[in-house]
Design a protein around this motif. Structure first.
Motif, PDB file in Angstrom:
ATOM      1  N   VAL A   1       0.838  -1.206   0.000  1.00 32.13           N
ATOM      2  CA  VAL A   1       0.000   0.000   0.000  1.00 32.13           C
ATOM      3  C   VAL A   1       0.869   1.251   0.000  1.00 32.13           C
ATOM      4  O   VAL A   1       0.589   2.221  -0.716  1.00 32.13           O
ATOM      5  N   GLY A   2       1.962   1.233   0.780  1.00 34.56           N
ATOM      6  CA  GLY A   2       2.867   2.378   0.827  1.00 34.56           C
ATOM      7  C   GLY A   2       3.513   2.658  -0.515  1.00 34.56           C
ATOM      8  O   GLY A   2       3.637   3.813  -0.936  1.00 34.56           O
ATOM      9  N   THR A   3       3.914   1.586  -1.209  1.00 33.30           N
ATOM     10  CA  THR A   3       4.543   1.739  -2.527  1.00 33.30           C
ATOM     11  C   THR A   3       3.581   2.378  -3.520  1.00 33.30           C
ATOM     12  O   THR A   3       3.948   3.306  -4.262  1.00 33.30           O
ATOM     13  N   ILE A   4       2.340   1.905  -3.527  1.00 31.86           N
ATOM     14  CA  ILE A   4       1.339   2.437  -4.461  1.00 31.86           C
ATOM     15  C   ILE A   4       1.015   3.891  -4.124  1.00 31.86           C
ATOM     16  O   ILE A   4       0.933   4.742  -5.015  1.00 31.86           O
TER      17      ILE A   4
ATOM     18  N   GLU B   1       7.945  -7.003  -9.098  1.00 26.91           N
ATOM     19  CA  GLU B   1       7.287  -6.511 -10.308  1.00 26.91           C
ATOM     20  C   GLU B   1       6.290  -5.380 -10.036  1.00 26.91           C
ATOM     21  O   GLU B   1       6.182  -4.451 -10.832  1.00 26.91           O
ATOM     22  N   VAL B   2       5.554  -5.466  -8.929  1.00 29.32           N
ATOM     23  CA  VAL B   2       4.517  -4.464  -8.662  1.00 29.32           C
ATOM     24  C   VAL B   2       5.097  -3.049  -8.554  1.00 29.32           C
ATOM     25  O   VAL B   2       4.610  -2.131  -9.220  1.00 29.32           O
ATOM     26  N   PRO B   3       6.146  -2.807  -7.735  1.00 27.69           N
ATOM     27  CA  PRO B   3       6.700  -1.442  -7.679  1.00 27.69           C
ATOM     28  C   PRO B   3       7.218  -0.953  -9.030  1.00 27.69           C
ATOM     29  O   PRO B   3       7.045   0.224  -9.373  1.00 27.69           O
ATOM     30  N   ILE B   4       7.848  -1.867  -9.801  1.00 30.13           N
ATOM     31  CA  ILE B   4       8.354  -1.480 -11.121  1.00 30.13           C
ATOM     32  C   ILE B   4       7.199  -1.070 -12.028  1.00 30.13           C
ATOM     33  O   ILE B   4       7.271  -0.053 -12.743  1.00 30.13           O
TER      34      ILE B   4
END
Length: 411
Positions: A170-173, A368-371
């Motif tokens: 959640v923090g990354t998004i 992959e999600v943060p990228i």
């Protein structure tokens, strides 16, 4: 025996309400599951021989508590609980300590309720299940597994790891989306101000001249008039769209259509799919690793994976596993899961290391999600800049072209 007023959901997610006679809440849950219904909440409404409703509101069912608990507080609570149980401290004493340490008064009230329920003879997992808005279905399922296997302190550590992963995701998004969202709002506000207040002052000058205005100028004038006279219509349209989408999202059919659209949006759909696949792998690995049997684990994952399209695939996988088939076969047949995920699940089922292979899948999507998030919002930033540049260029042309026409008329 008692009559219970219950609220349950069917396999399509539709809410069902009714009254049923059962020995206790556990028996009620079993009776509902035999009808393919899953208990959400219940209240004792009357003893056998009395009219249903005679004791409405009696405790014993699940309590819906409007307590917003920060994930950091929930992680801290779970770490403390794991330490208490691991050290052999009586859980009632540990919960008393946590009530004193908790700064959120509503969360303290929840902990008191859990303590009282355990003291009254309920199991730990059932006591936590009384507060579904605080402790998710997955949280309770892992607790119940820990009680069954006697690994309570270990499964609590797994819950902590899971909650920390959720917090990081959640923090990354949020971090990636904050700047583009602010820029988009600023750009839309600038355009609204420009067409409502600034341009009418400039374009009004051309009304005094007897010339035919160029097409870009006429378009800008029309847009400006719309902003000035029908601004309320845009607000109503936005509100209606938001309300309509929310209403559609609350129905199984509407949610399925919307989630299917999300998965097929260029770039954004890739992110939605990867987040859902990351949840699938994390949830299933956590539940399976905690000792939850595969059918129950799939049932929980189906409801918490966060996308109706993938949830339907998980539901079909659960039904096929119940008849002796493999999970990977159902995932492959759906064509909604990437071949890499299907291959890893197949390897896990073949070798008996499903938890380990799902862990590798979740690690892959953790990278992959943060990228993908950064790639998506980098593209969005570029699109916003191009959009704003095109608007400004069009507005400049709408002002310059009539001025050039006036100059030619003057000559």
């Amino acid at each position: 025996m008692a009559f219970y007023q219950y609220k349950a959901s069917d396999e399509q997610g539709k809410t069902v309400k009714g009254v049923m006679e059962a020995e206790d809440e556990g028996a009620l849950e079993d009776l509902l599951e035999s009808r393919r219904l899953y208990l959400i909440s219940s209240n004792v409404s009357g003893k056998k021989g009395s009219a249903p409703g005679a004791r409405a509101g009696t405790t014993g069912g699940k309590r819906v508590v409007r307590a917003k608990v920060k994930r950091a507080d929930l992680i801290s609570f779970t770490v403390h609980l794991s330490t208490v149980i691991g050290a052999g401290v009586p859980i009632l004493q540990g919960l008393d300590d946590m009530v004193e340490e908790t700064e959120n008064p509503r969360f303290a009230q929840v902990i008191r309720g859990i303590r009282q329920s355990i003291q009254d003879g309920s199991s730990i997992s059932d006591s936590f299940a009384q507060y579904p808005e605080v402790f998710s279905e997955l949280y309770v399922a892992i607790l119940r597994s820990g009680e069954t296997t006697g690994r309570m302190d270990e499964v609590l550590k797994e819950i902590v790891s899971f909650l920390e992963w959720q917090d990081e995701l959640v923090g990354t998004i949020k971090q990636a989306t904050t700047y583009p969202v602010i820029v988009l709002i600023a750009v839309m506000g600038l355009i609204a101000i420009m067409f409502t207040f600034v341009l009418p002052r400039f374009l009004g000058i051309f009304d005094t001249f007897d010339i035919e205005l160029p097409l870009p100028t006429r378009i800008v004038i029309a847009i400006s008039d719309f902003f000035q006279n029908f601004w309320w219509l845009m607000i109503v349209g936005i509100i209606a769209a938001v309300v309509g989408l929310r209403a559609a999202n609350k129905t199984p059919g509407g949610r399925l259509v919307l989630d299917k659209i999300k998965l097929n949006i260029p770039v954004f759909g890739e992110l939605v799919r990867k987040v859902a696949l990351s949840r699938f792998a994390h949830y299933l690995a956590t539940l399976f690793g905690a000792g939850v049997n595969i059918l129950n684990a799939l049932e929980v994952v189906e409801r918490v994976v966060g996308n109706a399209v993938l949830a339907e695939v998980v539901r079909k996988a659960r039904l096929q596993v119940g008849t002796g088939h493999t999970i990977s076969g159902a995932l492959k047949e759906s064509k909604e899961f990437p071949s890499m995920v299907v291959r890893m699940v197949t390897i896990g089922e073949t070798t008996g290391n499903l938890e380990e292979t799902l862990g590798k899948v979740s690690e892959y999507y953790d990278r992959e999600v943060p990228i993908t998030v950064k790639r998506l919002f980098t593209a969005l930033e570029g699109a916003i800049i191009i959009f704003l540049g095109a608007i400004i260029l069009f507005v400049v042309l709408s002002i310059l072209l009539p001025m050039l026409s006036l100059q030619q008329v003057g000559h």
